[in-house]
Design a protein around this motif. Sequence first.
Motif, mmCIF file in Angstrom:
data_model
loop_
_atom_site.group_PDB
_atom_site.id
_atom_site.type_symbol
_atom_site.label_atom_id
_atom_site.label_comp_id
_atom_site.label_asym_id
_atom_site.label_seq_id
_atom_site.Cartn_x
_atom_site.Cartn_y
_atom_site.Cartn_z
ATOM 1 N N UNK A 176 0.865 -1.189 0.000
ATOM 2 C CA UNK A 176 0.000 0.000 0.000
ATOM 3 C C UNK A 176 0.900 1.237 0.000
ATOM 4 N N UNK A 177 0.708 2.084 -1.003
ATOM 5 C CA UNK A 177 1.532 3.289 -1.120
ATOM 6 C C UNK A 177 0.939 4.408 -0.272
ATOM 7 N N UNK A 178 -0.391 4.409 -0.215
ATOM 8 C CA UNK A 178 -1.027 5.583 0.388
ATOM 9 C C UNK A 178 -2.525 5.313 0.551
ATOM 10 N N UNK A 179 -3.096 5.885 1.598
ATOM 11 C CA UNK A 179 -4.556 5.775 1.754
ATOM 12 C C UNK A 179 -5.132 7.181 1.775
ATOM 13 N N UNK A 180 -5.993 7.455 0.826
ATOM 14 C CA UNK A 180 -6.619 8.785 0.740
ATOM 15 C C UNK A 180 -7.934 8.742 1.520
ATOM 16 N N UNK A 181 -8.046 9.625 2.516
ATOM 17 C CA UNK A 181 -9.256 9.600 3.345
ATOM 18 C C UNK A 181 -10.294 10.536 2.753
ATOM 19 N N UNK A 182 -11.039 10.052 1.791
ATOM 20 C CA UNK A 182 -12.050 10.892 1.135
ATOM 21 C C UNK A 182 -13.104 11.351 2.140
ATOM 22 N N UNK A 183 -13.468 10.446 3.067
ATOM 23 C CA UNK A 183 -14.497 10.798 4.049
ATOM 24 C C UNK A 183 -14.035 11.946 4.942
ATOM 25 N N UNK A 184 -12.749 11.907 5.326
ATOM 26 C CA UNK A 184 -12.210 12.960 6.191
ATOM 27 C C UNK A 184 -12.290 14.316 5.515
ATOM 28 N N UNK A 185 -11.912 14.342 4.234
ATOM 29 C CA UNK A 185 -11.953 15.594 3.482
ATOM 30 C C UNK A 185 -13.367 16.131 3.371
ATOM 31 N N UNK A 186 -14.296 15.247 3.053
ATOM 32 C CA UNK A 186 -15.694 15.689 2.890
ATOM 33 C C UNK A 186 -16.274 16.173 4.215
ATOM 34 N N UNK A 187 -16.039 15.393 5.288
ATOM 35 C CA UNK A 187 -16.563 15.809 6.599
ATOM 36 C C UNK A 187 -15.973 17.150 6.997
ATOM 37 N N UNK A 188 -14.688 17.313 6.714
ATOM 38 C CA UNK A 188 -14.012 18.569 7.048
ATOM 39 C C UNK A 188 -14.667 19.768 6.384
ATOM 40 N N UNK A 189 -15.287 19.532 5.250
ATOM 41 C CA UNK A 189 -15.972 20.623 4.546
ATOM 42 C C UNK A 189 -17.475 20.642 4.856
#
Lengths: 346, 158
Positions: free
Chosen positions: B57-70
Amino acid sequence: MTRSLLAFCIWLVPLAILAAPNGKQLYTRHCSVCHNDNGMGGIGLPLNGEKIEHFPRDYVFKTIRLGREGRVMPAFGKLSDAQIDAIVDYVFSWKKTSERAEYSDQKITGNPKAGAELFARKCAACHGKDGKSNGLGTGVTTSRERKFKVVPPALNNPGFLASASDYWIYDTIQNGRRGTIMPPQKKLKLTDQQVKDIVSHIRSFEQSYQKHEALEEDQPTLVFDSPYDFDTTVHNLKQSLKGLNFRYFPDRYMEMGLAPDKEINKKQLSLRFCNFNQLYKLINIDPRLGIVLPCRITVVEQPDGAVKLYLINMKMAARLFNNTQLTEIAEQMHDSVMELIDEATL
Amino acid sequence: MNRCKKTIWLRSVLLCLLWLMVAPAQAENMIMVRVHQNFDNTMILLKEALNDYGYRIAHIQKCDGGLSGFGYKTDEYKSVFFGKFQEMRHLTGTHPELIPYLPLKIAVMKENDSILLAALNPLSLSALFPNEDLQNQFGRWESDLRAIFDELAASKEL
């Protein structure tokens, strides 16, 4: 004799398997990921309970075979008729009644012009003024906010119109659809002739279909030359991203995480960016969009020092999702990103 | 083995092969699976399965974190980027047109009580990148992804 019998049996095993596909297994393999186990619905529509009680067999068969162009549901062209029949049998085993829903294949004659006017007043609020549905996405995914409990189907769709007979549409308007917000004719205050006019209008959508053909200039990857060096190109891109209201994430080298830091190529940088407002809208249309997101521009310095930018052709990638709503937004995004590249490489 | 036996045996094998070719007849644009685990367990199992097949695994993008943050309401949603270092270095050198599609990616999203995993079917890239030497690569990725997804689908609750 024994040998011949054995040989015959060896022949029969695969033949028997081919002849009697297992509906449950096929459903699990091809359908459950969207329609959920036992047809509870998810990305796809619910298939159990009251909703499918009056679905004619032919409608479900054709829906699987033809899919819904531009509406997530793919066409299962490679399944045999026997395999689709087995899936339909399995799905119909969830029906509460054994009553067989059958509708005439006869055409209904109505006045499509009058139907268009009625459709605008009585149907467009849910099915969209152009018949392409007012709900974002499909199905019943409850993980995100939804305007409709069950997204109203797009009637202006080649897959739907090829699957639904006039009398099946007529019956749906007459009796409504239990388990959804689709009301019956009485509540809609329509006469029998008016229902027929609406059916004729819905059928008239077929006249506008054109076969989509891939544009010759479509390339899966867009490549641009930058007249600047590596660092200046990255700096310019970040400035343009800010200007166009995108949020960019911390820099990541392409190989980062796959090897120790000292071994990775630091002249391949992925600039990841996002507009969260648009992202939210997009994953409401199709939650699987994460497989091509976030937007990325990869800046690469070539061995001769020249700098190139690589990015996915969003217009083309969006088509992989079989979703017209998505394709339209992807085209807008594509234009924004082109503007961004122009600015950064000017 | 006499000739008749040989023929029967050969025909049977051919028929079985034919069946095997027909049975997994799928080349959808996406490979998906529904996993009956909670989100954290799914991520653990996915990491283990990827490692078993030689990926990292190179990287995990937290899409949920970004959306919640907005301020947007979203369920758990992550994008997992993964690959093999040498393979990626080789491909980005020989086929730079693949750069935007690498590292490979799996979207992991919660849907009610289960977790959906989705990935772009590498075989769908075959039509986009018809170079002959890439076809085996796409086939290998596809086969690995299917095997990984099948393992996760069959996993027992942790």
